[in-house]
Design a protein around this motif. Sequence first.
Motif, short mmCIF file in Angstrom:
data_model
loop_
_atom_site.label_atom_id
_atom_site.label_comp_id
_atom_site.label_asym_id
_atom_site.label_seq_id
_atom_site.Cartn_x
_atom_site.Cartn_y
_atom_site.Cartn_z
N GLY A 43 32.20 41.49 41.80
CA GLY A 43 32.92 42.52 42.72
C GLY A 43 34.40 43.10 42.10
O GLY A 43 35.00 43.34 42.99
N PHE A 98 35.70 43.74 50.05
CA PHE A 98 34.64 42.64 50.58
C PHE A 98 35.43 41.81 51.55
O PHE A 98 36.48 41.70 51.24
CB PHE A 98 33.93 41.75 49.48
CG PHE A 98 33.24 42.61 48.44
CD1 PHE A 98 32.07 43.17 48.79
CD2 PHE A 98 33.88 42.55 47.19
CE1 PHE A 98 31.53 43.84 47.64
CE2 PHE A 98 33.18 43.06 46.21
CZ PHE A 98 32.05 43.66 46.44
N GLN A 129 28.45 51.31 46.30
CA GLN A 129 28.75 50.46 47.47
C GLN A 129 27.49 49.51 47.71
O GLN A 129 27.53 48.62 48.13
CB GLN A 129 29.23 51.51 48.47
CG GLN A 129 29.88 50.37 49.76
CD GLN A 129 30.94 49.67 49.19
OE1 GLN A 129 31.95 50.41 48.78
NE2 GLN A 129 30.97 48.49 49.39
N THR A 130 26.29 50.31 47.72
CA THR A 130 25.10 49.54 47.85
C THR A 130 24.75 48.22 47.02
O THR A 130 24.53 47.08 47.35
CB THR A 130 23.84 50.57 47.90
OG1 THR A 130 24.12 51.39 48.79
CG2 THR A 130 22.55 49.73 48.10
N ASP A 134 27.65 45.51 47.50
CA ASP A 134 27.40 44.76 48.77
C ASP A 134 26.33 43.84 48.51
O ASP A 134 26.33 42.47 49.02
CB ASP A 134 27.17 45.45 49.77
CG ASP A 134 28.16 46.66 50.28
OD1 ASP A 134 29.49 45.82 50.03
OD2 ASP A 134 28.16 47.42 51.27
N TRP A 135 25.17 44.21 47.80
CA TRP A 135 24.36 43.52 47.40
C TRP A 135 24.58 42.09 46.73
O TRP A 135 24.37 40.92 47.17
CB TRP A 135 23.02 44.05 46.83
CG TRP A 135 21.82 43.32 46.82
CD1 TRP A 135 20.81 43.38 47.46
CD2 TRP A 135 21.35 42.44 45.85
NE1 TRP A 135 19.54 42.42 47.09
CE2 TRP A 135 19.99 41.88 45.89
CE3 TRP A 135 21.88 41.95 44.30
CZ2 TRP A 135 19.29 41.13 45.25
CZ3 TRP A 135 21.42 41.23 43.67
CH2 TRP A 135 19.97 40.81 44.01
N ASN A 150 27.37 41.06 46.51
CA ASN A 150 28.50 40.02 47.02
C ASN A 150 27.44 39.23 47.89
O ASN A 150 27.89 37.74 48.05
CB ASN A 150 29.42 40.73 47.91
CG ASN A 150 30.50 39.92 48.45
OD1 ASN A 150 30.29 39.81 49.70
ND2 ASN A 150 31.27 39.58 47.78
N ARG A 151 26.74 39.60 48.66
CA ARG A 151 25.77 38.79 49.66
C ARG A 151 24.93 37.61 48.84
O ARG A 151 24.89 36.72 49.41
CB ARG A 151 24.84 39.62 50.41
CG ARG A 151 25.49 40.64 51.52
CD ARG A 151 24.47 40.96 52.42
NE ARG A 151 23.38 41.87 51.94
CZ ARG A 151 23.39 43.13 51.42
NH1 ARG A 151 24.59 43.91 51.93
NH2 ARG A 151 22.55 43.68 50.84
N PRO A 210 36.64 47.51 44.48
CA PRO A 210 35.22 47.05 45.40
C PRO A 210 36.27 46.13 46.48
O PRO A 210 37.16 45.38 46.31
CB PRO A 210 34.25 46.43 44.93
CG PRO A 210 34.02 46.99 43.53
CD PRO A 210 35.55 47.25 43.04
#
Length: 246
Positions: free
Chosen positions: A207, A140, A62-63, A66-67, A69-70, A138
């Motif tokens: 993702g 988002f 998950q970490t 998210d990284w 995706n950002r 995942p």
Amino acid sequence: MTQSKLPDQSFLKRFLRARLAPDHPLGLPLTTGILALLACTLLFALVGYEVHTHGAITRLDQTLADWFNRHAFPPLTQAVLGYTHLHGTIGVLVMGALLLRHMLRARQWPWVIALVLVLPGGMLLNVALKHVFARLRPHFEDPILVLHSYSFPSGHTIGATLFYATLAAYLLNPPGRSPVRGGRRVAIIGGAALLVVLTGLSRIYLGAHFFSDVVGAALLGMAWFALWTTVVFTLQRHYCGRAHSN
């Protein structure tokens, strides 16, 4: 007592020597194939267990998801989309069909059998395991890709692993010539590994998959590749050895 143990020790030495003999039909190639199969299967089982029990690797998943995706940005995203689509089911099967055509024209029947067993068979196994694990992809707020199939293991990654592993092995053992050595060998293996890594990274970046989906698929692909290439080429060496002895 000492004399009764000597025959057993002698048999064990002969057995181990035969298992490590490079020119024995059941020697070093079979031994390394079995070890690779066992190692990759065990590691895949460990990753699968972590995924099934929501272990520590899922928090890392998950970490990382998210990284990426950002930090996604449009120019890179378009390039990654193009690369990842090349390694979808259709893309990998088309590349596999081209390699199969070359093998058929060269009359490399053991390689033909190995490719047919490795590539479509491994991809079908992956689909079956997706339904066994039934892991959601995942999620988002602002996704790049939206897919509704299951996530573990990654289909794109296992397809790339199976295809490039077979292609690399074929290039390392060209028909009618000595096996490739030295720098060319390193380049072929490194190139195949890099293409698989890039495929896995493309799925994480977009993702579409978690990190463990990609790692699990690569391990599963290598285990499946090791299984069938070991079976096919052990049988080939065995029957060729019998033919020469006759």
